[in-house]
Write a protein that holds these residues in place. Structure first.
Motif, short mmCIF file in Angstrom:
data_model
loop_
_atom_site.label_atom_id
_atom_site.label_comp_id
_atom_site.label_asym_id
_atom_site.label_seq_id
_atom_site.Cartn_x
_atom_site.Cartn_y
_atom_site.Cartn_z
N GLN A 113 0.80 -1.23 0.00
CA GLN A 113 0.00 0.00 0.00
C GLN A 113 0.83 1.28 0.00
O GLN A 113 0.31 2.36 -0.31
N TYR A 114 2.12 1.18 0.36
CA TYR A 114 2.93 2.38 0.46
C TYR A 114 4.11 2.39 -0.51
O TYR A 114 4.36 3.41 -1.16
N MET A 115 4.84 1.27 -0.63
CA MET A 115 6.01 1.26 -1.50
C MET A 115 5.64 1.11 -2.98
O MET A 115 6.12 1.85 -3.83
N ARG A 116 4.80 0.14 -3.30
CA ARG A 116 4.50 -0.12 -4.71
C ARG A 116 3.79 1.05 -5.40
O ARG A 116 4.10 1.37 -6.54
N PRO A 117 2.85 1.74 -4.74
CA PRO A 117 2.19 2.85 -5.44
C PRO A 117 3.12 4.01 -5.79
O PRO A 117 2.83 4.76 -6.72
N VAL A 118 4.25 4.18 -5.07
CA VAL A 118 5.11 5.34 -5.32
C VAL A 118 6.28 5.00 -6.24
O VAL A 118 7.17 5.82 -6.43
N ARG A 119 6.27 3.82 -6.83
CA ARG A 119 7.34 3.49 -7.79
C ARG A 119 7.18 4.37 -9.03
O ARG A 119 6.08 4.83 -9.34
N PRO A 120 8.27 4.60 -9.75
CA PRO A 120 8.15 5.37 -11.00
C PRO A 120 7.23 4.66 -11.98
O PRO A 120 7.05 3.45 -11.93
N CYS A 121 6.63 5.42 -12.87
CA CYS A 121 5.63 4.88 -13.79
C CYS A 121 6.15 3.67 -14.56
O CYS A 121 5.42 2.73 -14.82
N ASN A 122 7.42 3.72 -14.95
CA ASN A 122 7.94 2.68 -15.82
C ASN A 122 8.42 1.45 -15.06
O ASN A 122 8.76 0.44 -15.66
N ALA A 123 8.50 1.53 -13.73
CA ALA A 123 9.23 0.53 -12.96
C ALA A 123 8.39 -0.70 -12.66
O ALA A 123 7.18 -0.63 -12.47
N PHE A 124 9.10 -1.83 -12.59
CA PHE A 124 8.50 -3.10 -12.19
C PHE A 124 9.16 -3.50 -10.88
O PHE A 124 10.37 -3.76 -10.83
N LEU A 125 8.41 -3.50 -9.78
CA LEU A 125 8.96 -3.75 -8.45
C LEU A 125 8.73 -5.19 -8.05
O LEU A 125 7.59 -5.65 -7.99
N ASP A 126 9.81 -5.92 -7.77
CA ASP A 126 9.70 -7.33 -7.41
C ASP A 126 10.79 -7.66 -6.40
O ASP A 126 11.98 -7.74 -6.75
N ILE A 127 10.42 -7.84 -5.16
CA ILE A 127 11.39 -8.11 -4.10
C ILE A 127 12.16 -9.40 -4.36
O ILE A 127 13.34 -9.54 -3.99
N LYS A 128 11.53 -10.34 -5.06
CA LYS A 128 12.16 -11.63 -5.31
C LYS A 128 13.32 -11.54 -6.30
O LYS A 128 14.16 -12.42 -6.36
N ARG A 129 13.36 -10.47 -7.08
CA ARG A 129 14.42 -10.31 -8.06
C ARG A 129 15.56 -9.44 -7.55
O ARG A 129 16.45 -9.07 -8.29
N SER A 130 15.49 -9.09 -6.28
CA SER A 130 16.57 -8.36 -5.64
C SER A 130 17.50 -9.34 -4.95
O SER A 130 17.23 -10.55 -4.89
N SER A 131 18.60 -8.84 -4.41
CA SER A 131 19.52 -9.72 -3.67
C SER A 131 18.96 -10.09 -2.30
O SER A 131 19.43 -11.03 -1.67
N PHE A 132 17.93 -9.36 -1.85
CA PHE A 132 17.33 -9.67 -0.54
C PHE A 132 16.41 -10.89 -0.61
O PHE A 132 16.28 -11.62 0.38
N LYS A 133 15.71 -11.05 -1.73
CA LYS A 133 14.79 -12.17 -1.97
C LYS A 133 13.51 -12.10 -1.14
O LYS A 133 12.44 -12.46 -1.60
#
Length: 614
Positions: A293-313
């Motif tokens: 509700q807070y992080m995903r809505p404020v991503r840039p328009c073009n961005a695809f946010l996926d925690i699983k594709r980061s080094s944190f997993k």
């Protein structure tokens, strides 16, 4: 074809909770999710989970419900898949295909997904048997879910059925949820973009050290290509001309983002959310809700946010990292991770320059909605204001007020009518100017018909007592205007007895109450119609925010009026009141909150701040 295009009936219902629910979440995460945080979004907190069997002959299929929303289908022998409705709370929980809007028509009609209709894939490889979703380009919410029939990355041709659709928006299982829709793009037989593809920028903000690769899945195909691919979703063969179009988009069949780039994007979204959306009074916030509700809505328009594709997993590892850096503080109680504090003096927080709201995904959607409302002739909502009005007692007409019994008067006008009469008739006591002589007309205006008066009627009253008695005889009303109301509305005041025995006139408005129904915590809300708000649209918006189920009941009031009462699973009274004041600009005087705590105590009532005293 989608299995739930035919009529579905259920038999029996059993509650799921405790250890059974915990194991189910773990099984779901292992079966088709890569982290347990996504399972927490699919199984929302503070919502009753139940299991129902499908009454199809010989079928062992069962469906898990969160309240009245189907969220998980168990086909037996460990085969499970989430419903589209569950994925609306966790849009990126599973891999997905992106398709042009015309393709959604064929999927809604029960067709499987053909490879020529695909315009983007969320990851490079999708092995056969993977549970995957389908999204329309420019719309973040999935509209279908199915099983992958072959890995597109290993396929030489651009033909064939790539996804067997198991459940789709518009089918009978969706109808079981009460025909809910996640956003305005979900029409009756098609899903449309909610963000203009051409408005999506090609780079991340300057806060990032590296620039993320543009999401190839958001590249807008030309009209001919969209039309051709729409036809391709429902047929096995396509023309050579279509194949050339498919080759043009083939380089966009996977999203190339390195773990380091995803780390940068996650950090950006974290600080953007902390600086622009999270207020200290909102804390603590559950980690899954914070991400969704807070992080995903404020991503840039073009961005695809996926925690699983980061080094944190995992989201828990990501938040723990920034907790160690001293940016935030998190609490982990009974397996539930919550954001507890924001260190607003941390150098990283102070150095961060937020992206303008209009350039975020949330801002782009809001701008699109404003443009649509403007094209439809709608004006942006104005702040709602209250004005206290009065009608005279019947004994005051013809003397203190004119004979128009439909007229309303402000406090200033009522006070002036009283002062003018006293001055005109010369009723000030010449010996004691602070006292007013009560002539027969004034006596009638103040006491006629009042059986509660004991003893003889006084012949004199002080100015203060005169005004107090005078205003107590008036009928109280409130004029509500602005917001989404087309025209001002006047409603009689509600009266509430105070500890000193006096009655306080209050404006009618939205009533929020926490309660317990059949052993479950719920929040009840009613009165939206008085303020021009649509109960169904509001309930849908809140379901997405809370990830909790809701139901709407039509109530009949004692005065004959009808209004809807919305029941949300769980306690949400603070969030609802804050949301109504911030988004719809409702004054606190129009929101009444009552909570049922351990001692059944009520919270202190809020006072009006914008009543016009004129």
């Amino acid at each position: 074809a989608a299995m739930f295009k035919r009529t579905v009936e259920f038999k029996g219902s059993s509650s799921v909770g405790g250890k059974t629910l915990k194991k189910l979440k773990q099984d779901v995460a292992k079966t088709f999710l890569s982290c347990e945080e996504d399972a927490e979004l699919i199984f929302p907190h503070k919502v009753d989970i139940s299991l129902k069997k499908i009454a199809w002959g010989g079928s062992k299929m069962q469906v898990y419900f969160a309240g009245d929303v189907p969220i998980l289908v168990d086909e037996g022998r460990g085969a499970m898949f989430p419903t589209v409705m569950a994925l609306w709370n966790a849009p990126d929980a599973i891999p997905f295909f992106e398709v042009p809007s015309p393709v959604s028509k064929f999927l809604c009609n029960g067709a499987d997904l053909m490879l020529p209709g695909v315009r983007g894939i969320s990851q490079e490889s999708l092995p056969k048997g993977t549970i995957a979703a389908v999204k329309v380009q420019g719309n973040d919410k999935p509209m279908a879910v199915g099983v992958v029939l072959f890995d597109p990355a290993t396929c030489d041709s651009r033909e064939g059925k790539v996804l067997q659709v198991l459940q789709v928006y518009g089918d009978t299982l969706w109808q079981e949820s009460g025909t809910k829709r996640p956003n305005e793009g979900f029409k009756e037989d098609q899903v449309l973009p909610t963000v203009s593809l051409s408005s999506m920028s090609a780079a991340l903000p300057a806060n990032r050290s590296d620039q993320a690769e543009p999401n190839p899945a958001t590249r807008a195909p030309d009209e001919d290509e969209s039309s051709a691919d729409g036809q391709g979703a429902a047929r096995e063969q396509h023309s050579e001309e279509d194949e050339e179009d498919d080759v043009d988009s083939e380089e966009g069949s996977g999203i190339q983002v390195s773990p380091e780039e995803m780390n940068d994007l996650l950090e950006f979204c974290l600080f953007q959310a902390l600086k622009t959306k999270v207020k200290d009074k909102m804390l603590p916030i559950e980690s899954g809700a914070f991400y969704l509700q807070y992080m995903r809505p404020v991503r840039p328009c073009n961005a695809f946010l996926d925690i699983k594709r980061s080094s944190f997993k995992k989201l828990s590892a990501f938040l723990a990292h920034y907790s160690q850096l001293g940016v935030i503080r998190v609490n982990d109680k009974k397996g539930t991770l919550k954001l507890a504090e924001v260190k607003r003096n941390h150098p990283k927080y102070l150095d961060f320059a937020p992206l303008p709201h209009a350039e975020t995904y949330e801002g782009a959607m809001e701008q699109r909605q404003k443009e649509e409302e403007a094209s439809n002739g709608k004006q942006p909502p104005r702040p709602i204001t209250l004005e206290e009005l009065h009608r005279p007692h019947r004994s005051m007409y013809g003397s203190l007020f004119n004979e128009d019994k439909q007229a309303y008067y402000s406090i200033l006008e009522c006070r002036k009518a009283l002062d003018d009469y006293v001055e005109k008739e010369g009723l000030l006591d010449p010996l004691t100017p602070s006292m007013v002589i009560l002539d027969p007309i004034l006596c009638d205006a103040l006491y006629a018909g009042d059986s509660s008066v004991e003893g003889p009627i006084p012949t004199h009253l002080s100015r203060g007592d005169l005004k107090t008695r005078f205003f107590s005889r008036l009928q109280h009303f409130f004029r509500i205007q602005g917001g989404r109301l087309k025209n001002p509305q006047i409603h009689p005041a509600k009266y509430e007895k105070q500890p000193n025995g006096k009655m306080l006139a209050k404006a009618p408005g939205i009533y929020i109450k926490t309660d317990n129904r059949r052993g479950h915590n719920v929040t009840l809300l009613r009165g939206l119609e008085l303020l021009g708000l649509n109960p169904e649209e509001f309930a849908s918006e809140m379901r997405e925010m809370f990830a909790a189920s809701s139901s709407i009941t039509l109530l009949s009031e004692s005065d004959g009026r009808k209004q809807h009462e919305i029941m949300f699973q769980g306690y949400w009274e603070k969030t609802l009141a804050s949301f109504l004041q911030e988004k719809y600009q409702l004054p606190s005087a129009l929101i009444e909150v009552k909570t049922k705590g351990k001692n059944a105590g009520e919270k202190a009532q809020k006072t009006a701040k914008n009543i016009i005293k004129s």
